[in-house]
Design a protein around this motif. Sequence first.
Motif, mmCIF file in Angstrom:
data_model
loop_
_atom_site.group_PDB
_atom_site.id
_atom_site.type_symbol
_atom_site.label_atom_id
_atom_site.label_comp_id
_atom_site.label_asym_id
_atom_site.label_seq_id
_atom_site.Cartn_x
_atom_site.Cartn_y
_atom_site.Cartn_z
ATOM 1 N N LEU A 1 0.911 -1.285 -0.094
ATOM 2 C CA LEU A 1 -0.081 0.055 0.062
ATOM 3 C C LEU A 1 0.808 1.319 0.212
ATOM 4 O O LEU A 1 0.360 2.085 -0.667
ATOM 5 C CB LEU A 1 -0.849 0.111 1.071
ATOM 6 C CG LEU A 1 -2.274 -0.538 1.037
ATOM 7 C CD1 LEU A 1 -3.083 -0.454 2.625
ATOM 8 C CD2 LEU A 1 -2.967 0.035 0.062
ATOM 9 N N LEU A 2 1.856 1.319 0.779
ATOM 10 C CA LEU A 2 2.772 2.452 0.951
ATOM 11 C C LEU A 2 3.503 2.662 -0.601
ATOM 12 O O LEU A 2 4.277 3.594 -0.409
ATOM 13 C CB LEU A 2 3.730 2.407 2.022
ATOM 14 C CG LEU A 2 2.810 2.067 3.639
ATOM 15 C CD1 LEU A 2 3.891 1.945 4.664
ATOM 16 C CD2 LEU A 2 1.984 3.473 3.795
ATOM 17 N N CYS B 1 -2.835 -5.239 7.535
ATOM 18 C CA CYS B 1 -2.872 -6.795 7.427
ATOM 19 C C CYS B 1 -3.603 -7.541 6.267
ATOM 20 O O CYS B 1 -3.215 -8.309 5.721
ATOM 21 C CB CYS B 1 -3.615 -7.241 8.692
ATOM 22 S SG CYS B 1 -2.651 -7.040 10.277
ATOM 23 N N ILE B 2 -4.698 -6.564 6.030
ATOM 24 C CA ILE B 2 -5.615 -7.140 4.838
ATOM 25 C C ILE B 2 -4.797 -6.735 3.525
ATOM 26 O O ILE B 2 -4.882 -7.825 2.680
ATOM 27 C CB ILE B 2 -7.016 -6.358 4.884
ATOM 28 C CG1 ILE B 2 -7.737 -6.673 6.334
ATOM 29 C CG2 ILE B 2 -7.546 -6.877 3.748
ATOM 30 C CD1 ILE B 2 -8.295 -8.156 6.287
ATOM 31 N N ASP B 3 -4.159 -5.845 3.518
ATOM 32 C CA ASP B 3 -3.300 -5.413 2.188
ATOM 33 C C ASP B 3 -2.441 -6.813 2.039
ATOM 34 O O ASP B 3 -2.096 -7.063 0.996
ATOM 35 C CB ASP B 3 -2.898 -4.123 2.380
ATOM 36 C CG ASP B 3 -2.025 -3.909 0.756
ATOM 37 O OD1 ASP B 3 -2.333 -3.797 -0.136
ATOM 38 O OD2 ASP B 3 -0.591 -3.832 1.195
ATOM 39 N N TYR B 4 -1.599 -7.073 3.208
ATOM 40 C CA TYR B 4 -0.692 -8.162 3.069
ATOM 41 C C TYR B 4 -1.213 -9.437 2.519
ATOM 42 O O TYR B 4 -0.811 -10.148 1.752
ATOM 43 C CB TYR B 4 0.020 -8.059 4.472
ATOM 44 C CG TYR B 4 1.105 -9.259 4.493
ATOM 45 C CD1 TYR B 4 2.371 -8.862 4.189
ATOM 46 C CD2 TYR B 4 0.754 -10.681 4.871
ATOM 47 C CE1 TYR B 4 3.300 -10.011 4.106
ATOM 48 C CE2 TYR B 4 1.895 -11.715 4.690
ATOM 49 C CZ TYR B 4 3.102 -11.225 4.458
ATOM 50 O OH TYR B 4 3.912 -12.499 4.258
ATOM 51 N N ASP B 5 -2.358 -9.635 3.013
ATOM 52 C CA ASP B 5 -3.148 -10.891 2.944
ATOM 53 C C ASP B 5 -3.551 -11.195 1.433
ATOM 54 O O ASP B 5 -3.623 -11.912 0.724
ATOM 55 C CB ASP B 5 -4.562 -10.987 3.679
ATOM 56 C CG ASP B 5 -4.088 -11.306 5.173
ATOM 57 O OD1 ASP B 5 -2.961 -11.712 5.475
ATOM 58 O OD2 ASP B 5 -4.962 -10.870 6.175
ATOM 59 N N ARG C 1 -7.869 -3.593 -9.961
ATOM 60 C CA ARG C 1 -6.711 -2.749 -9.891
ATOM 61 C C ARG C 1 -5.624 -2.516 -9.007
ATOM 62 O O ARG C 1 -4.435 -2.084 -9.348
ATOM 63 C CB ARG C 1 -7.353 -1.156 -10.490
ATOM 64 C CG ARG C 1 -8.125 -0.962 -11.841
ATOM 65 C CD ARG C 1 -8.231 0.640 -12.213
ATOM 66 N NE ARG C 1 -9.360 1.101 -11.474
ATOM 67 C CZ ARG C 1 -10.588 0.782 -11.614
ATOM 68 N NH1 ARG C 1 -10.925 0.175 -12.740
ATOM 69 N NH2 ARG C 1 -11.486 1.546 -10.855
ATOM 70 N N LEU C 2 -5.787 -2.994 -8.004
ATOM 71 C CA LEU C 2 -4.915 -3.283 -6.697
ATOM 72 C C LEU C 2 -4.155 -4.679 -6.726
ATOM 73 O O LEU C 2 -2.965 -4.517 -6.436
ATOM 74 C CB LEU C 2 -5.606 -2.870 -5.481
ATOM 75 C CG LEU C 2 -6.025 -1.386 -5.032
ATOM 76 C CD1 LEU C 2 -6.286 -1.412 -3.747
ATOM 77 C CD2 LEU C 2 -4.640 -0.602 -5.277
#
Length: 327
Positions: free
Chosen positions: A8-9, A66-70, A170-171
């Motif tokens: 995300l970052l 956490c969710i972005d990592y998952d 798109r992510l």
Amino acid sequence: MGMDVNYLLTQNLNYIHIDGNLRALEEWMNFSIELANYVKHADQPIKIYVSVPSNLMFSYFFVLGCIDYDFNNPSKEALFDQYLDLKKGQRILYKTGDDWVAHSVLEVSQLPNSDTRAIVVKDRLNSINYIPETRWFNYVRIYYDEITTVRNTRLVRNVYNINDDDKLKRLYSEEKLRILMMQNTPQTYVYANKKEWNDFINVIQLNINGDLFKLSELLFDGSESTFKNLAFIEQNHSVTIPKEAIAVFVGSSRALRKMDNFDEYKCVFIIDQHDSNEKFEDLQFKIEQDFLMGQSHSVNKEILEYMDEKNVEIPKGVEMFAWLSQS
């Protein structure tokens, strides 16, 4: 602990301030997302106590990390293991035509007269059906973890296909979304005041690469659809969480109530500095005792070095203590 920068970052990421303007993430937002990345990468049941000015707001960004990592690290192997581990009475969704139909699992064995593995289910006509492993990744979704009595099939209508979500696509790659959708098993568990957590979840909105996201468009607890990547730990229910999952406790009284149930797991205790002194001190005392009794060692230094590498500041007003138990 070498690892990539949190996904995300690395994006063009801003948040929409209460004044309606786009703003760069604040220090504490960056820190909470990056801290989540650190814990997710950890291969041992690390524990982190973090005391912040507003634990609810901090928890949103930590859980988002956490969710972005998952989303970025689904495991086809873990999903395959879940298929193999299905027990009698668990429910799966099996796609037939355009429909998703809930079936009860009878067992996981093999096709008759064959070495091909198969999930054996009770089908629509009340007879036995074999779903060969060649179909699992495209046609079988984990539906419920609970083991119940074998029940009749049921057409499920509100099945949400996250790999049809244009903004998510798109992510994240469609392949990653598809694996997560089939696995349908959260790796992030939150113990919070559920009503309060849900009431304020969309106070902060994000602009990611030009797309506007409410947090509820990234965090799915299963209440609005069949997909879930987040689950709540509830006071009166015991919950079994996957080995790699994180338990996130929001508030010192909740941490005190349930932390002993999650000794073997990664845990993050997000404490509000405005909590009552008594609870605050009780929790600090308990952590000190656990630290001493469990022959634990502090990993604060490692986290500070990691944050330094990422050029992420520890925000003012944040206190942190991280440890790993040897017991």
